[in-house]
Design a protein around this motif. Sequence first.
Motif, PDB file in Angstrom:
ATOM      1  N   ASP A  69       4.499  -9.981   2.384  1.00  0.00           N
ATOM      2  CA  ASP A  69       4.995  -8.760   1.765  1.00  0.00           C
ATOM      3  C   ASP A  69       5.544  -7.844   2.842  1.00  0.00           C
ATOM      4  O   ASP A  69       5.540  -8.173   4.029  1.00  0.00           O
ATOM      5  CB  ASP A  69       3.894  -8.085   0.943  1.00  0.00           C
ATOM      6  CG  ASP A  69       2.649  -7.816   1.754  1.00  0.00           C
ATOM      7  OD1 ASP A  69       2.784  -7.324   2.880  1.00  0.00           O
ATOM      8  OD2 ASP A  69       1.547  -8.110   1.264  1.00  0.00           O
TER       9      ASP A  69
ATOM     10  N   THR B 296       1.882   1.448  -0.675  1.00  0.00           N
ATOM     11  CA  THR B 296       2.357   0.225  -1.317  1.00  0.00           C
ATOM     12  C   THR B 296       3.689   0.446  -2.019  1.00  0.00           C
ATOM     13  O   THR B 296       4.333  -0.505  -2.432  1.00  0.00           O
ATOM     14  CB  THR B 296       1.341  -0.304  -2.340  1.00  0.00           C
ATOM     15  OG1 THR B 296       1.156   0.695  -3.346  1.00  0.00           O
ATOM     16  CG2 THR B 296       0.010  -0.598  -1.698  1.00  0.00           C
TER      17      THR B 296
ATOM     18  N   GLY C  59      -1.244  -6.028  -7.362  1.00  0.00           N
ATOM     19  CA  GLY C  59      -0.901  -6.019  -5.943  1.00  0.00           C
ATOM     20  C   GLY C  59      -2.003  -6.503  -5.044  1.00  0.00           C
ATOM     21  O   GLY C  59      -3.133  -6.720  -5.482  1.00  0.00           O
TER      22      GLY C  59
ATOM     23  N   LYS D 263       4.364   1.277  -4.869  1.00  0.00           N
ATOM     24  CA  LYS D 263       4.377   0.861  -6.268  1.00  0.00           C
ATOM     25  C   LYS D 263       3.414   1.764  -7.009  1.00  0.00           C
ATOM     26  O   LYS D 263       2.236   1.425  -7.157  1.00  0.00           O
ATOM     27  CB  LYS D 263       3.930  -0.597  -6.407  1.00  0.00           C
ATOM     28  CG  LYS D 263       4.906  -1.589  -5.817  1.00  0.00           C
ATOM     29  CD  LYS D 263       4.436  -2.998  -6.079  1.00  0.00           C
ATOM     30  CE  LYS D 263       5.323  -4.013  -5.388  1.00  0.00           C
ATOM     31  NZ  LYS D 263       5.030  -4.159  -3.949  1.00  0.00           N
TER      32      LYS D 263
END
Lengths: 481, 173
Positions: free
Chosen positions: A348, A164, A190, A166
């Motif tokens: 995304d 991800t 998320g 992140k």
Amino acid sequence: MTKIIINGREVEADPKEPLIHACHQNGANVPMYCYHPGLSPVGSCRICQVEVKQGNGPARVVVACRTPVVEGMVVDTEAPKAHETRRECLEFLLKNHPLDCPICDKAGECDLQDYAFAEGQGEGRSNEPRRKLDKRKSLGDVIVLDEERCILCSRCVRFTEEITKKPQLAVVDLGSRSTISTFMDRPLQGNYQGNLADVCPVGALTLKAFRFQARVWNLKKSLSTCGECSRGCAITVEVLRRKDVKRFRPRYEPKVNNWWMCDTGRFSSERHNATERLVPAARRGSQGLEIASVERALKQAAEFLSGAVACIGSPFMTIEEAQSFAKLCSQLGAKPAFVSPAPSGLKDDLLNTGDPCPNRRGLLELGFEALSPAASRARIAAAPAALLAGERVLELCERAQLAAIRGPRIATFDTHALEGDACDVAVGIPEQVEKSGHWVNIDGHVGKLTVARAAPAGVQALTRSLDELRALLTSSGVASR
Amino acid sequence: MVIVRRKDLSLLEKLYLPEIARGLSITFRKLFEKKITRQYPEEPLPTNEVTRGQPRLVVKDDGHIACVSCGMCEIACPAYAITIDGGETDRAIEREPVRFDIDMLRCILCGFCEEACPKDAIYMSNELELADYSRAALVYDMEKLKRPKAALQKRIDYVYRLNNRWRKSSSTR
């Protein structure tokens, strides 16, 4: 490709992948906890140790996940030394791992449980008490952490860092006090949190939605495709007692989603447990919608479906259903179209395309026209009769506004129809998890759907209903064009 | 073919009455002896800890059910008699059953559930009788199955004794 010898057999190995990959490819079942084929190897759990001999050097025990493949290396995964080392590692991992299996949701699909069972050492040698930690630490809305069960493999940490992109999790504190935690105990963010429960090799990270819901060996698993966006992630549908859809889990598909899927798709499983279903069909009588047989309903639909019929399909139709629908459209002289709702805003960089039409590409290639909900309604309002077919077609055409249209007589094929819905005839159809067929995703990959659960008794496949309707129209004189 | 010859009767036997008197004397003697029939159901069957009756759930001394709904008995049951749904609790043991049904019509009293249970939560009680007016009433739910631990203590001790007989001394000590 590099030639190596694994357990006495010469095999070809990919030099870009670590040794453990070659071992698994060639039937050597090396256990692994920290290694995940989709994440970078770190070698923190040390359970994948194998014996490797290179050239004339002595045989050494190395971790297979951090060892590159070198030409001519001789690997023995079951060497006594390697086996003994793995066993000792397991003993250390089990030192603090609680004996929670009867309670743990991971039991049955837990790598640690499987290997501990295979090794068969029933009793520990330590007299020290196990670590006492928080067993119910909430990490956001999706995941709950059991710190005691964690073996600190750091798969979840690497997932947030590498997949991800992140970083949200970290191994905090030192030594025997180490635990997994989010930064400053903030909740996880998320749309990919659910994957953390999948990557966790033990039951430390589990889904709140699935917590204590079912024992995994009772779940019947069927391969399927996610329908929440046009990515069409390969999934496994898990059904408890032939009734409840308990989980959607990603299935490895390198061309589409690898090992992952988004939470929107994962938790869309709950939608398939809706109790209100149209079984088997209904037609509008003096008392409102009355349950009728499919045959009767189709007969009534055939009576009013003629002339300029507006034919609107659902983007959830499979290729097979769409073909039946297109044939019916051509008989009615209408252009096939499907309702295409506005992007969901969940787009995304990883998987979600934000387009809520799982079979958009397949339908477009079959010559369907994509219509916005408003355009669909306009087309229905302008026609004397309309045919709406496919799962969620009423919902996607915006139920309330569709119901406000007065005039056209409407035949609907949907999973459920409410009293106020715009339909003179409604025929029940199977849901996504109840039918087999194919969807074409945004990149042209064909995703397969299989029957995970039987449709309610009496409900027949959409293809069959549409074909029967076409036969009725032919016999009543609506010529095939 | 076998020819069975009847026994030739003696004169005393042919006279008939003495034999009747002899037969009745046995009858009257038995009337005054100790009776061996049992007045079931007024007089229930004797049971002991070896009796493998219907499975029952243990309620621990703190009032909570011992079962954690792990599903071991459910999967061990050869007759598919057990259905369990789990749920969460606030206690240290996080899981407990919210539904624990045993279809007593399916149950074959084999005792596999007792053997499979890792939590000492299900034991074969000494309850043997099973009769009701409908099939639905014989699907026992959790409330019907719960028994205080004391009521099952004899069986629990017996099973422990039985298992200890086969338990090897630990290989690691």
